[in-house]
Design an enzyme around this catalytic site. Structure first.
Site: not given
Ligand code: 0X9
Ligand code: ZN
Ligand code: ZN
Length: 305
Positions: A65-68, A123, A140-141, A193-195, A245, A267
């Site tokens: 994620h870019a902003r991290e 992001r 990350n999706r 990742h953060s945070y 989540y 994170e």
């Molecule tokens: O949402 C995400 O991709 C991650 N949090 S963030 O705030 N850095 O964007 C958490 C990723 C946890 N792992 C998966 N969702 N597979």
């Molecule tokens: Zn992230």
């Protein structure tokens, strides 16, 4: 110029990749594993003592994620610590003698550049979407793990857009191809990742527990204890779906289902005071404490070989 306790632009990081590799030829080699959507080369560093036969390996990426911004800073810090403590720190020496660590300092380079030049809170990637004027997919999706079933959006304007299909993003395809190709040697996958100060492991696409849940949890708790021992920073460990989540299409779940057992998402600091805008004064302490957690996980991986 480049500094480990500052945030470095992509140009600085690229120069650093070249200089740190040429300055440590016995411990570091680099390879371009592919190109981003906008055509930037994705340099992967391999850190480890050279060996005649292939070694088991850990793959670690930063900057999905870019902003991290703290996360590319950590990958750079890790490389520095590895080469500067090899031969004096027994744990690091052992680690680099027995394993190779693949480090991708910035996964989402196009997004990182955009977060420096146009929008600090960007992001996603920077690819175009047909039928929409909104840019980018959440990398990350975009992995092929319960893709777009939960905690992801099919709207290109969303911050969690899952993309038009799994691995639609060039960067995701490049990393997934590399891990698939090197699957026999890759024993752990760490993604930074953060945070929020969390140490997450599969699953996030389902609330079902992973087959290795007990071991993943105990290693995470040991790593979090090690991290806390330095400055008292508290981390929470657990499966992504119930600890942060539910969200499908993440790299950790994908690597785990491919067979990479030790799949962890960090994170990093903080818990929201500064969030993504973590001050540069916190780079050093954040990186130093995170080193302890990464080394703890690596030691466990070595013991499991
Ligand atoms: O949402 C995400 O991709 C991650 N949090 S963030 O705030 N850095 O964007 C958490 C990723 C946890 N792992 C998966 N969702 N597979
Ligand atoms: Zn992230
Ligand atoms: Zn140090």
């Amino acid at each position: 110029s480049h500094a480990y306790d500052k945030y470095n632009s992509w140009d600085k990081i690229q120069e650093w990749v070249t200089s740190v590799t040429s300055g440590n030829p016995n411990l570091i080699s680099r390879e371009v594993i592919g190109n981003t959507y906008e055509g930037r080369p994705m340099h992967l560093l391999k850190i480890g003592k050279q060996s005649g036969s292939p070694k088991p390996a850990i793959f670690m990426d930063c900057g999905i994620h870019a902003r991290e911004w703290i996360t590319p800073a950590f990958c750079q810090w890790f490389v520095k610590e590895a080469v500067s403590t090899y031969g004096s720190d027994p744990q690091m020496t052992d680690l680099l003698n027995q394993m190779d660590i693949f480090v991708l300092p910035v996964f989402n380079i196009d997004g990182y550049v955009y977060s420096w030049t146009n929008n600090r809170m960007w992001r996603k990637t920077r690819s175009t979407n047909s039928g929409s004027s909104c840019l980018g997919t959440d990398p990350n999706r975009n992995f092929d793990a319960g893709w777009c079933t939960i905690g992801a959006s099919s709207n290109p304007c969303s911050e969690t857009y899952c993309g038009s299909r799994p691995e639609s993003e060039a960067e995701v395809k490049v990393v997934a191809d590399f891990i698939r190709k090197n699957k026999p040697i890759i024993k752990a996958y760490l993604t930074i990742h953060s945070y929020s100060q969390l140490l997450l492991f599969p699953y996030s696409y389902t609330t079902q527990l992973a087959p290795d849940h007990k071991e993943l949890l105990s290693v995470a708790e040991g790593a979090a204890d090690a991290l806390r021992s330095l400055y008292g920073t508290k981390y929470t460990s657990g499966p992504g779906a119930v600890t942060i989540y539910p969200a499908a299409g993440g790299s950790d779940d994908w690597a785990y289902d491919l067979g990479v057992k030790y799949a962890y998402t960090f994170e990093l600091r903080d818990t929201g005071r500064y969030g993504f805008l973590l001050p540069e004064s916190q780079i050093k302490p954040t990186c130093e404490e995170t080193m302890l957690a990464v080394k703890y996980i690596a030691a466990h991986v070595i013991n499991s070989l």
